[in-house]
Design a protein around this motif. Structure first.
Motif, short mmCIF file in Angstrom:
data_model
loop_
_atom_site.label_atom_id
_atom_site.label_comp_id
_atom_site.label_asym_id
_atom_site.label_seq_id
_atom_site.Cartn_x
_atom_site.Cartn_y
_atom_site.Cartn_z
N SER A 128 4.81 1.41 -14.67
CA SER A 128 5.32 1.65 -13.30
C SER A 128 6.67 0.98 -13.05
O SER A 128 7.36 1.32 -12.09
CB SER A 128 4.30 1.19 -12.26
N LYS A 129 7.07 0.04 -13.88
CA LYS A 129 8.34 -0.67 -13.69
C LYS A 129 9.47 -0.11 -14.55
O LYS A 129 10.60 -0.59 -14.48
CB LYS A 129 8.16 -2.16 -13.99
N ILE A 130 9.20 0.88 -15.36
CA ILE A 130 10.19 1.38 -16.31
C ILE A 130 11.44 1.92 -15.61
O ILE A 130 12.56 1.63 -16.04
CB ILE A 130 9.58 2.41 -17.27
N HIS A 131 11.29 2.67 -14.55
CA HIS A 131 12.48 3.23 -13.87
C HIS A 131 13.38 2.12 -13.34
O HIS A 131 14.60 2.18 -13.48
CB HIS A 131 12.06 4.20 -12.77
N MET A 132 12.79 1.10 -12.72
CA MET A 132 13.59 -0.03 -12.23
C MET A 132 14.24 -0.78 -13.39
O MET A 132 15.40 -1.17 -13.32
CB MET A 132 12.72 -0.99 -11.41
N LEU A 133 13.48 -0.96 -14.47
CA LEU A 133 14.00 -1.65 -15.65
C LEU A 133 15.18 -0.89 -16.25
O LEU A 133 16.23 -1.47 -16.53
CB LEU A 133 12.87 -1.83 -16.68
N PHE A 134 15.03 0.41 -16.43
CA PHE A 134 16.12 1.22 -16.98
C PHE A 134 17.36 1.15 -16.08
O PHE A 134 18.48 1.01 -16.58
CB PHE A 134 15.69 2.68 -17.14
N SER A 135 17.18 1.26 -14.77
CA SER A 135 18.31 1.20 -13.85
C SER A 135 19.04 -0.14 -13.97
O SER A 135 20.28 -0.19 -14.01
CB SER A 135 17.84 1.39 -12.41
N TYR A 136 18.28 -1.22 -14.03
CA TYR A 136 18.89 -2.54 -14.14
C TYR A 136 19.65 -2.69 -15.47
O TYR A 136 20.79 -3.16 -15.48
CB TYR A 136 17.84 -3.65 -14.01
N ILE A 137 19.03 -2.27 -16.56
CA ILE A 137 19.69 -2.40 -17.87
C ILE A 137 20.98 -1.57 -17.90
O ILE A 137 22.00 -2.04 -18.42
CB ILE A 137 18.73 -2.02 -19.02
N ARG A 138 20.95 -0.37 -17.34
CA ARG A 138 22.18 0.44 -17.30
C ARG A 138 23.31 -0.27 -16.55
O ARG A 138 24.48 -0.13 -16.90
CB ARG A 138 21.90 1.80 -16.63
N LEU A 139 22.96 -1.05 -15.52
CA LEU A 139 23.97 -1.79 -14.76
C LEU A 139 24.61 -2.92 -15.55
O LEU A 139 25.81 -3.18 -15.42
CB LEU A 139 23.35 -2.39 -13.49
N VAL A 140 23.83 -3.63 -16.36
CA VAL A 140 24.33 -4.83 -17.03
C VAL A 140 24.69 -4.63 -18.49
O VAL A 140 25.35 -5.49 -19.08
CB VAL A 140 23.30 -5.99 -16.90
#
Length: 171
Positions: A128-140
């Motif tokens: 359930s956290k994968i979408h938030m994780l992917f978004s954060y990684i794309r930012l940094v």
């Protein structure tokens, strides 16, 4: 308590031998094809699928395949990998990250075959956290298109999975 969605059924049709009622049933007026379409539609939404899997896991006390995932991310060097790993742990987007140094990568980029040495992150998280994780990684992440993909965990030790859950709880 188990629930089933069936066309309207009278109590006499739910009795077992000896007059006892089977597990409580939720009845509705939907036809079976309508119920099948609704079920299939709900399962196509990742968030709803994840929520239903978590509810089943809580109710039954057992692990449901796909509740947790392993995310793979390649980084250009160990320092960037370590910085990303610490940041996602601090944000409770994952419970554990392995940093595997020195992977040789060959890939197409702008029509050419490129070769690089990269560092692989193995991130253990809730699906359930994968979408938030992917978004954060794309930012940094310094790559224009970072390698981001996940695989659901099919099975796991119950104690380890409980530890993963506790590691991602918000304070």
């Amino acid at each position: 308590m188990g629930y089933s969605v069936l066309p309207s059924v009278g109590p006499s049709q739910l009795e077992l031998a000896g007059g006892e009622l089977a597990m409580p049933l939720l009845t509705c007026a939907f036809s079976l094809p309508t119920v099948q379409i609704l079920t299939a539609s709900l399962l196509t939404y990742p968030a709803l699928r994840t929520l239903s899997l978590q509810l089943l896991s809580v109710v039954t006390g057992s692990y449901v395949s796909g509740t947790y995932s392993v995310v793979f991310v390649n980084c250009p060097n160990e320092q960037i990998a370590r910085d990303i790993a610490r940041a996602i742990l601090d944000k409770k987007l994952a419970a554990s990250v392995n940093i595997l140094p020195t992977a040789s990568s060959l890939y197409y980029w702008n029509g050419e075959i490129e070769e690089a040495t990269e560092v692989l992150l193995l991130i253990k998280t809730k699906t359930s956290k994968i979408h938030m994780l992917f978004s954060y990684i794309r930012l940094v992440h310094p790559f224009e298109i970072p390698e981001l993909f996940s695989l659901p965990m099919d099975q796991g030790d119950v104690h380890y999975l409980r530890w993963l859950e506790e590691g991602m709880e918000q304070e």
